[in-house]
Scaffold this motif. Structure first.
Motif, PDB file in Angstrom:
ATOM      1  N   TYR A 112      -7.582   4.594  -4.475  1.00  0.00           N
ATOM      2  CA  TYR A 112      -8.468   5.067  -3.413  1.00  0.00           C
ATOM      3  C   TYR A 112      -8.169   6.543  -3.145  1.00  0.00           C
ATOM      4  O   TYR A 112      -7.090   7.036  -3.465  1.00  0.00           O
ATOM      5  N   ALA A 113      -9.123   7.222  -2.528  1.00  0.00           N
ATOM      6  CA  ALA A 113      -8.900   8.628  -2.171  1.00  0.00           C
ATOM      7  C   ALA A 113      -9.689   8.988  -0.929  1.00  0.00           C
ATOM      8  O   ALA A 113     -10.776   8.461  -0.673  1.00  0.00           O
ATOM      9  N   GLY A 114      -9.136   9.900  -0.142  1.00  0.00           N
ATOM     10  CA  GLY A 114      -9.798  10.417   1.047  1.00  0.00           C
ATOM     11  C   GLY A 114      -9.189  11.753   1.416  1.00  0.00           C
ATOM     12  O   GLY A 114      -8.344  12.292   0.698  1.00  0.00           O
ATOM     13  N   GLY A 115      -9.599  12.290   2.563  1.00  0.00           N
ATOM     14  CA  GLY A 115      -9.070  13.588   2.983  1.00  0.00           C
ATOM     15  C   GLY A 115      -9.403  14.671   1.982  1.00  0.00           C
ATOM     16  O   GLY A 115     -10.440  14.656   1.329  1.00  0.00           O
ATOM     17  N   GLY A 116      -8.490  15.612   1.817  1.00  0.00           N
ATOM     18  CA  GLY A 116      -8.725  16.738   0.930  1.00  0.00           C
ATOM     19  C   GLY A 116      -8.744  16.391  -0.537  1.00  0.00           C
ATOM     20  O   GLY A 116      -9.179  17.207  -1.362  1.00  0.00           O
ATOM     21  N   THR A 117      -8.291  15.192  -0.913  1.00  0.00           N
ATOM     22  CA  THR A 117      -8.289  14.797  -2.317  1.00  0.00           C
ATOM     23  C   THR A 117      -9.671  14.361  -2.767  1.00  0.00           C
ATOM     24  O   THR A 117     -10.023  14.502  -3.945  1.00  0.00           O
ATOM     25  N   ALA A 118     -10.460  13.823  -1.868  1.00  0.00           N
ATOM     26  CA  ALA A 118     -11.803  13.348  -2.195  1.00  0.00           C
ATOM     27  C   ALA A 118     -12.829  14.449  -1.972  1.00  0.00           C
ATOM     28  O   ALA A 118     -12.591  15.404  -1.222  1.00  0.00           O
ATOM     29  N   GLY A 170     -10.046   7.299   5.977  1.00  0.00           N
ATOM     30  CA  GLY A 170      -8.830   6.540   6.258  1.00  0.00           C
ATOM     31  C   GLY A 170      -9.144   5.242   6.985  1.00  0.00           C
ATOM     32  O   GLY A 170      -8.563   4.190   6.692  1.00  0.00           O
ATOM     33  N   TRP A 171     -10.063   5.327   7.940  1.00  0.00           N
ATOM     34  CA  TRP A 171     -10.515   4.144   8.687  1.00  0.00           C
ATOM     35  C   TRP A 171     -11.121   3.112   7.736  1.00  0.00           C
ATOM     36  O   TRP A 171     -10.776   1.929   7.769  1.00  0.00           O
ATOM     37  N   ILE A 172     -12.014   3.577   6.862  1.00  0.00           N
ATOM     38  CA  ILE A 172     -12.715   2.681   5.943  1.00  0.00           C
ATOM     39  C   ILE A 172     -11.749   2.052   4.937  1.00  0.00           C
ATOM     40  O   ILE A 172     -11.761   0.840   4.702  1.00  0.00           O
ATOM     41  N   ILE A 173     -10.901   2.874   4.332  1.00  0.00           N
ATOM     42  CA  ILE A 173      -9.955   2.358   3.329  1.00  0.00           C
ATOM     43  C   ILE A 173      -8.953   1.412   3.978  1.00  0.00           C
ATOM     44  O   ILE A 173      -8.664   0.331   3.446  1.00  0.00           O
ATOM     45  N   GLY A 174      -8.427   1.813   5.136  1.00  0.00           N
ATOM     46  CA  GLY A 174      -7.445   0.965   5.806  1.00  0.00           C
ATOM     47  C   GLY A 174      -8.008  -0.382   6.169  1.00  0.00           C
ATOM     48  O   GLY A 174      -7.341  -1.421   5.992  1.00  0.00           O
ATOM     49  N   VAL A 190       0.851  -1.188   0.000  1.00  0.00           N
ATOM     50  CA  VAL A 190       0.000   0.000   0.000  1.00  0.00           C
ATOM     51  C   VAL A 190       0.888   1.240   0.000  1.00  0.00           C
ATOM     52  O   VAL A 190       1.729   1.403   0.888  1.00  0.00           O
ATOM     53  N   ALA A 191       0.682   2.114  -0.983  1.00  0.00           N
ATOM     54  CA  ALA A 191       1.372   3.401  -1.026  1.00  0.00           C
ATOM     55  C   ALA A 191       0.374   4.494  -0.705  1.00  0.00           C
ATOM     56  O   ALA A 191      -0.642   4.647  -1.404  1.00  0.00           O
ATOM     57  N   VAL A 192       0.642   5.229   0.357  1.00  0.00           N
ATOM     58  CA  VAL A 192      -0.259   6.288   0.807  1.00  0.00           C
ATOM     59  C   VAL A 192       0.376   7.636   0.488  1.00  0.00           C
ATOM     60  O   VAL A 192       1.497   7.914   0.918  1.00  0.00           O
ATOM     61  N   VAL A 193      -0.348   8.461  -0.249  1.00  0.00           N
ATOM     62  CA  VAL A 193       0.146   9.786  -0.636  1.00  0.00           C
ATOM     63  C   VAL A 193      -0.372  10.800   0.372  1.00  0.00           C
ATOM     64  O   VAL A 193      -1.539  11.186   0.345  1.00  0.00           O
ATOM     65  N   GLY A 252      -1.197  13.141   6.523  1.00  0.00           N
ATOM     66  CA  GLY A 252      -2.107  13.846   7.420  1.00  0.00           C
ATOM     67  C   GLY A 252      -3.112  12.895   8.036  1.00  0.00           C
ATOM     68  O   GLY A 252      -2.846  11.694   8.188  1.00  0.00           O
ATOM     69  N   ALA A 253      -4.286  13.415   8.367  1.00  0.00           N
ATOM     70  CA  ALA A 253      -5.281  12.617   9.081  1.00  0.00           C
ATOM     71  C   ALA A 253      -5.683  11.373   8.306  1.00  0.00           C
ATOM     72  O   ALA A 253      -5.680  10.255   8.839  1.00  0.00           O
ATOM     73  N   CYS A 254      -6.031  11.530   7.036  1.00  0.00           N
ATOM     74  CA  CYS A 254      -6.486  10.379   6.254  1.00  0.00           C
ATOM     75  C   CYS A 254      -5.348   9.390   6.025  1.00  0.00           C
ATOM     76  O   CYS A 254      -5.529   8.178   6.179  1.00  0.00           O
ATOM     77  N   GLY A 255      -4.178   9.900   5.667  1.00  0.00           N
ATOM     78  CA  GLY A 255      -3.057   9.014   5.373  1.00  0.00           C
ATOM     79  C   GLY A 255      -2.603   8.216   6.574  1.00  0.00           C
ATOM     80  O   GLY A 255      -2.363   7.005   6.483  1.00  0.00           O
ATOM     81  N   VAL A 256      -2.493   8.871   7.726  1.00  0.00           N
ATOM     82  CA  VAL A 256      -2.052   8.179   8.939  1.00  0.00           C
ATOM     83  C   VAL A 256      -3.089   7.154   9.384  1.00  0.00           C
ATOM     84  O   VAL A 256      -2.742   6.024   9.761  1.00  0.00           O
ATOM     85  N   MET A 257      -4.377   7.522   9.325  1.00  0.00           N
ATOM     86  CA  MET A 257      -5.392   6.566   9.739  1.00  0.00           C
ATOM     87  C   MET A 257      -5.449   5.375   8.780  1.00  0.00           C
ATOM     88  O   MET A 257      -5.614   4.222   9.215  1.00  0.00           O
ATOM     89  N   THR A 258      -5.314   5.617   7.484  1.00  0.00           N
ATOM     90  CA  THR A 258      -5.263   4.517   6.522  1.00  0.00           C
ATOM     91  C   THR A 258      -4.143   3.552   6.878  1.00  0.00           C
ATOM     92  O   THR A 258      -4.337   2.328   6.918  1.00  0.00           O
ATOM     93  N   ALA A 259      -2.969   4.106   7.148  1.00  0.00           N
ATOM     94  CA  ALA A 259      -1.818   3.264   7.467  1.00  0.00           C
ATOM     95  C   ALA A 259      -2.018   2.503   8.770  1.00  0.00           C
ATOM     96  O   ALA A 259      -1.681   1.313   8.872  1.00  0.00           O
ATOM     97  N   LEU A 260      -2.566   3.173   9.777  1.00  0.00           N
ATOM     98  CA  LEU A 260      -2.791   2.512  11.068  1.00  0.00           C
ATOM     99  C   LEU A 260      -3.738   1.323  10.935  1.00  0.00           C
ATOM    100  O   LEU A 260      -3.506   0.259  11.528  1.00  0.00           O
TER     101      LEU A 260
END
Length: 442
Positions: free
Chosen positions: A400-406, A430-434, A10-13, A16-24
């Protein structure tokens, strides 16, 4: 295809909030290798400069306080404000995840309390959750990034902006990262676009948000919207690009913001002509920006008293205002009138409480406020799972996209933004995608 420099699952761009939560969430699967590429933690992210308020309906803190709320009530409030029924499936998915993610954050050791003193326009229940001490989003992001460091299968790479999306036969297959003066091609089974919006991209703002005029910009420098163009090349679609998260609480000459709770504690807005031009409780801080833009000089004086100050001064916003010297004090109505360049009689008329509201009493506090743009709300069309959709409504494989990109939750206009929508859409997606990317039970 050209050879890859490295491979991840998984590569997260964006970190911030969405990226960190996705990774977690994705990293709960020990078999997943996750890389988060952050443009610059030094420059910051919008979550870090936010109040850190987390909106959620049906939490254990609400239950303990005897407050009845639910994900459905939360979603209905958002959609009533935005009028964006087409977006209901995404809104309902985010609201369904909100209580779980807020409670999970607390269970990682973050001190959370229900902001019973944080009423907001458009909310039918007190549902903003905040850190004890009210230290804001920076504290929250530091905590979550520290939790991320405990995962051996996650790499958080700072000062590593992604400069392109790599695709093959219509599928996202990796990213190109700029690091230490060189470009690295990173292969990935899934790419998550979790960067900030485009509020600091002048050309995009001029194209999509000309109706905002020339607001003060209160967001981060990294909000340049780069990921939008990459997704468009793969067939992604944009929606609600004319909406932004605005603020009508920006203190002129300082750039700090007074608390959104002030109007609910009796604060009054008075324009330069001595007119009280709005019911202050009827507008959220984003929609108030549009009202202020059309006032003389695009500003007004927010006036409040010691009672309102006592109820709000411990918020991060008010502490910042006080530290910056952005709040002025006047001992009498006559002194206040002089500072507003009004007669005492005109000032008394302007401060007359609306029916059911309390009267302000001396001494007074005030600040001249104007309108600002904090971040954008338009973005890529996604489904409730965070998958980027093409013009036919089909998911683009691997993307996938979230945060300010979506696309956010304000609807087609900035007036539809409710407090907490930004972090709800960022952390929630981020929660949903992760969870979708982790091959383990949620």
């Amino acid at each position: 295809m050209t050879a890859w420099d490295t491979e991840v699952d998984v590569a997260v761009v964006g970190g911030g909030a969405c990226g960190v939560m996705t990774a977690l969430r994705a990293a709960r699967d020990p078999g997943r290798l996750v890389a988060v590429f952050e443009k610059s933690t030094r420059e910051g992210c919008n979550a870090a400069i936010s109040s850190g308020s987390l909106a959620a309906g049906g939490t254990r803190w609400q239950a303990a306080a005897g407050i009845e709320d639910s994900p459905k009530q939360h979603a209905d409030d958002i959609l009533r404000a935005s009028g964006d029924e087409e977006w209901r499936p995404v809104v309902e998915a985010l609201c369904a995840a909100a209580a779980d993610l807020v409670e999970w954050i607390a269970d990682t050791g973050y001190p959370i309390e229900l902001g019973t003193d944080m009423p907001r326009a458009g909310m039918t229940a007190r549902r903003l959750h905040t850190d004890t001490g009210r230290l804001g989003g920076a504290r929250l992001m530091r905590h979550l990034r520290a939790v991320l460091e405990t995962h051996d299968n996650v790499a958080f790479v700072d000062e590593a902006p992604v400069v392109n999306l790599v695709s093959h036969e219509g599928r996202a297959v990796g990213v190109v990262v700029s690091q230490n003066g060189s470009l690295q091609r990173v292969k990935a089974d899934a790419v998550v676009l979790a960067s900030d919006g485009f509020a600091n991209a002048p050309a995009l703002v001029e194209e999509h948000l000309p109706h905002l005029g020339t607001p003060f910009y209160g967001g981060v420098s990294t909000s340049t919207g780069d990921a939008l163009a990459w997704a468009l090349r793969l067939g992604g679609q944009l929606r609600n690009m004319g909406a932004g998260l605005r603020s009508g609480l920006v203190v002129v000459g300082h750039g700090t913001r007074v608390s959104p709770a002030l109007p609910f504690n009796g604060a009054v807005l008075v324009n330069r002509d001595g007119e009280r031009f709005v019911d202050e409780e009827s507008k959220g801080y984003s929609s108030m920006a549009g009202v202020l833009r059309h006032q003389p000089g695009e500003r007004a004086a927010m006036v409040w008293d010691a009672t309102a100050m006592a109820a709000t001064r411990e918020s991060e916003m008010m502490r910042e205002c006080l530290a910056a010297g952005a709040i002025q004090d006047r001992p009498t109505i006559e002194a206040l009138a002089g500072s507003l360049s009004l007669t005492t009689a005109a000032t008394e008329r302007a401060l007359t409480p609306l029916p059911g509201r309390r009267s302000l009493t001396a001494p007074y506090h005030f600040a001249w406020v104007t309108h600002g743009l904090l971040t954008t709300q338009g973005g890529l069309v996604i489904d409730p799972s965070g998958r980027v959709l093409n013009a036919e409504g089909e998911p683009i494989p691997g993307l996938y996209a979230g945060g300010g990109t979506a696309c956010g939750l304000a609807g087609p206009h900035s007036d539809g933004y409710l407090s907490g929508n930004g972090l709800l859409s960022a952390f929630g997606m981020g929660w949903i995608i992760g969870d979708a990317l982790a091959a383990v039970p949620a």
